[in-house]
Every structure is written in C-alpha cells, then in structure tokens.
Design a protein around this motif. Structure first.
Motif, PDB file in Angstrom:
ATOM      1  N   VAL A 107      60.832 -32.237 -38.765  1.00 49.95           N
ATOM      2  CA  VAL A 107      59.648 -32.727 -38.041  1.00 49.95           C
ATOM      3  C   VAL A 107      59.358 -34.158 -38.483  1.00 49.95           C
ATOM      4  CG1 VAL A 107      57.186 -32.397 -37.679  1.00 49.95           C
ATOM      5  CG2 VAL A 107      58.683 -30.409 -37.906  1.00 49.95           C
ATOM      6  N   GLY A 108      59.430 -35.079 -37.543  1.00 54.33           N
ATOM      7  CA  GLY A 108      59.211 -36.477 -37.919  1.00 54.33           C
ATOM      8  C   GLY A 108      58.892 -37.310 -36.693  1.00 54.33           C
ATOM      9  N   LEU A 163      49.681 -31.728 -41.625  1.00 51.39           N
ATOM     10  CA  LEU A 163      50.236 -32.288 -40.389  1.00 51.39           C
ATOM     11  C   LEU A 163      49.978 -31.351 -39.209  1.00 51.39           C
ATOM     12  CD1 LEU A 163      51.988 -34.447 -39.108  1.00 51.39           C
ATOM     13  CD2 LEU A 163      54.006 -33.146 -39.738  1.00 51.39           C
ATOM     14  N   PHE A 177      56.324 -28.048 -33.160  1.00 54.87           N
ATOM     15  CA  PHE A 177      55.707 -29.354 -33.419  1.00 54.87           C
ATOM     16  C   PHE A 177      55.943 -30.309 -32.247  1.00 54.87           C
ATOM     17  CE2 PHE A 177      54.937 -28.493 -37.937  1.00 54.87           C
ATOM     18  CZ  PHE A 177      53.789 -29.238 -38.142  1.00 54.87           C
ATOM     19  N   ALA A 219      54.479 -37.224 -41.043  1.00 56.47           N
ATOM     20  CA  ALA A 219      55.701 -36.656 -40.472  1.00 56.47           C
ATOM     21  C   ALA A 219      56.894 -37.550 -40.799  1.00 56.47           C
ATOM     22  CB  ALA A 219      55.541 -36.516 -38.956  1.00 56.47           C
TER      23      ALA A 219
END
Ligand code: PFF
Length: 448
Positions: free
Chosen positions: A21-22, A178, A260, A314
């Motif tokens: 997740v980024g 997050l 996400f 993230a």
C-alpha cells in the motif's frame, strides 16, 4: 550475528501490506481508474491481482522464507553455482532505482502537506492557479530537492532502527492510522452532493471499454501495487518465521492492498464528479485537482491535511521496503553495519533522485531514449524490470527449484491443511500460466 525476524503474525502482515500500500494505491490507482474507464479497469485489475499476481507473490515469498537471505544471497543459496545470482544482483539494484524516484514524489507530498497546513489552497483559488502552483513547484530547483532529501532521510531513520523495532513497529502504528484516515476521507467525499455519479463510474462496469491498453495498464499497476519483481517481498519474506502461514499472509496482503486502492478511489473520484471535474487528469489528479476540491468543500482544510498525511504515511511504509533490499544485501554480503549500509543506500538513492527531481525543471531537456530522467526511471522499472523480475522469479520457482521444496515451503512441511489443498493448483499456475501470461502482456507492451 543472528538474523532478525518479524515478531508476530500481525507484524508480518503490516510489513507486507505496508510495502504494497503506497503511492500506487492513493495516487496511481485512482488516476488510472479515472483514465481507463472506471469499473471496467477495476474488473480487469481484480483478475490480474488475484489470479495472476498472487501466485507471483507466493513465489517471491517462498524464495525469501526458504533461503532466509537477502535478495542476492537467496539465489546463491537456493541455486549455488548458477547464473541465477544475476537475478539477485538485479533485484538488489532495481529497488534503489525505484526508491530514488519514489522519494521525489514522497517529497512532493511533504510539500503539499506543508501547503495544506498553512492553508495555501483557499476558496478563491481557481483550478488553473492550483495547476500552476504545482507546475511551478515541480519545475523549481530547491524546494523539491529539499522534499526528496527529507523524505529519504525519514525512510532511512526507520531502516536504521532495524527490522523489528523499525520496520515492524512503524507499520503496526501507521497502517491502522492510514486505514482510518483514508476511510474518513472516503466518507466525506462520498457524502458530497453529486458524488453518486462517481460511485456509478467506479462500480458499474462497461465491458466494451476493455481493450489491450486497459489490460496492460492493469497488469503494470498490479505489479507495481503488490511490489512484485524487485526483491522487496522476497527480502521481507526472509524475515518471516518458519511457523508462519505464508499463503495466508500473502493473500491478506493482496486483499488489503486492493481494499486500500478501492477506498482511495472512493475518496477521490466521487469528489471529482461532485465538482464536475475531469477524472482523466492523469498523474496531476492528486496534486492539481484534489487541492481545488479541498479548497471548495466543507471541512476541506482538515481533509486536505489528512489526505496528504495519509499519502506520506503510505509512501514511507513502501519506501522502507525498497530501501531495506539494499541494506539487507550490504549487511549480509558485504558485512557492513546496518548504519553504514543505510548511509550507502541513502547516498546512491539520493544522487539518482536529485537527477529525477531536476528532470522536471533545469534538466528537462536531458533525454534518455527519448524520455526525461524521471520518466525513464519510472518506465524502466515499472514496464521492464518489474515484469521481467516477476517472470524470472516464477521461472525460478517453477522450473529451477524442486517441486517438493516449493510445496514444502508453501505448506510448512505439509502441516497446513488449507495450503495442502491448493498447493497443486498454485504450483501449476506458477509453472505454466503465470510465465506465459506475463510474457504475453510484456511482449505486447513492447511491440504495440
Ligand atoms: N507497492 C508500492 C505502491 O503501491 O506504492 C510501490 C512499490 C513498493 C513498488 C515496493 C515496488 C516495490 F518494491
């Protein structure tokens, strides 16, 4: 010195999911969904993630956990005396290329958090003013360089703290934060008047929109988002204890990564529709379109701060996974201390990042194979090194490793019943289907 491991099951999950997740979820996925026709893109993406990329993720994790080594050492250990160690060498270098340009965007996010905190997006700002603000910022010299340096430095701090007290601890605190941030922003966005059209765009597929370009964009995104083919998942998996269920951890990682991405899209696209803006803005969606929306919606000032904070969190959990690959290599193969190894990776990534950052401004005329330096690094890794790395890793697991070893690692010596049941199918996918499909999409990308 004894090798560190992640301390708990939750620790493994937040580390793997933290890598996955980024910016790929919060910045890249929503603009791709916007550009490639909404739900149709999501539909193809789901197929690629769960049918094709999950077995590739299993493969990386199998190699990492089986060898308990860094990306280079893993291939030396599992296939001694063969040329496979070159794949290891490339797997050590590619993440440094990725982290160098990733931290440039991380730096932009820091700048935008600062702008949000100082209320630089006001309700009198027009869309073109905010677009210009972004263009002026990225083409300037010092501010983006400062952001890049700070972002990389923050990443390095987590790395120096170690696997358990740095990476794992950071993920355990930051991943839940997050999640809460993104859910909050999505709720705010979906309750704006007119947001419903955005939800329809996101969830009602028009299958006629699916074509080769949608497929190749979706596959590239699946690779990028799951951090595949560059040795990061392999390196993290090398810190997983022998009694953990790697199939479960990998599957949860893919599921959380997808969730996400979906929530991030629900946070962004309904708001874009509510304001009657263009979802096909591309990479500028987050930095140009969103500030306009934030500046014109109720509670927008706070939402802007929370959004850019989420983007940074993230991005950092992903960049530490990229950074760790080189550090693990230097510590284990070159016997450096963790601190010196972190400094070496910092310096290499920083210098390459400086060129990437300047390629939006003073170095914009410097072209490599017709691309600016930033675009060249981005394309080289996402369109070439990642798919080729992924392809080679499934070939390694499917054709070089012994089947019995692969199944043994996947099922913890036959002791996990659920994994026993699916192991034959997974092995078939790894050996035959994944290499063929990745090769087909990769070649079609090259030639069309
Ligand atoms: N998966 C990260 C994202 O979606 O932003 C990007 C990434 C991290 C790519 C680590 C590759 C990698 F090895």
């Amino acid at each position: 010195m004894e090798r560190e491991n992640f301390g708990s099951r939750f620790g493994v999950l937040v580390a793997l999911a933290g890598s996955a997740v980024g910016l790929g979820n919060l910045w890249r996925f929503p603009y791709l969904v916007g550009s490639y026709g909404g739900a149709a893109f999501i539909f193809v993406y789901i197929f690629f993630v769960f049918i094709l990329c999950l077995p590739i993720l299993f493969s990386e994790v199998i190699v990492g956990r089986r060898s308990h080594s860094n990306a280079y050492g893993a291939f030396k250990k599992l296939a001694p005396g063969t040329k496979w160690k070159w794949l290891g060498a490339v797997s050590v270098f590619t993440p440094i290329i990725v982290v160098s340009y990733y931290s440039v965007i991380g730096g932009w996010s820091l700048e935008y958090l600062f702008k949000a905190c100082t209320f630089s997006f006001t309700d009198t700002s027009t869309q073109s003013q905010l677009g210009e603000m972004f263009d002026n910022f990225i083409t300037s010299v010092w501010a983006p360089l400062f952001g890049h340096t700070l972002f990389l430095f923050l990443t390095g701090l987590v790395i120096v703290a170690g696997v358990k007290s740095g990476i794992e601890k950071f993920g355990k605190i930051m991943m839940p934060v997050l999640f809460i941030l993104v859910v909050f922003i999505a709720i705010r966005s979906m309750t704006l008047p007119g947001a419903f059209d955005g939800l329809i765009y996101l969830f009602k597929p028009d299958f006629s929109k699916i074509d080769a370009s949608v497929c190749s964009a979706a596959l590239g995104q699946a690779f990028f988002s799951l951090s595949l083919g560059v040795g990061t998942m392999l390196t993290y998996a090398s810190y997983i204890r022998k009694d953990e269920n790697i199939a479960a951890s990998s599957t949860y990682t893919a599921v959380s990564d997808f969730i996400f991405a979906l929530i991030a899209s629900c946070a962004i696209l309904p708001a874009v529709f509510a304001f009657g803006l263009n979802p096909q803005e591309g990479p500028g969606l987050v930095f140009k379109t969103l500030p306009f929306i934030f500046s014109h919606m109720p509670l927008g000032g706070i939402v802007a701060i929370l959004f850019f904070l989420a983007l940074i969190v993230a991005a950092i959990t992903s960049s530490i996974s990229l950074y760790e690959v080189g550090v693990a290599y230097l510590v284990e193969e070159k016997h450096m201390s963790r601190k010196s190894a972190s400094l070496v990776v910092f310096l290499i990534a920083w210098i390459m990042g400086v060129f990437c950052s300047l390629s939006f401004g003073p170095l914009s005329d410097v072209k490599i194979l017709g691309q600016t330096i930033f675009n060249f690094f981005d394309k080289l890794s996402a369109n070439f090194l990642m798919p080729v790395g992924g392809l080679l890793i499934v070939i390694f697991v499917g054709w070089q490793m012994k089947k019995a070893d692969v199944i043994d690692e996947f099922t913890n010596g036959g002791s996990i019943r659920a994994n026993n049941r699916i192991s034959g199918f997974v092995y078939f996918m790894i050996r035959y289907i994944c290499p063929l499909v990745v090769l087909a999409v990769f070649l079609s990308n090259l030639f069309f």
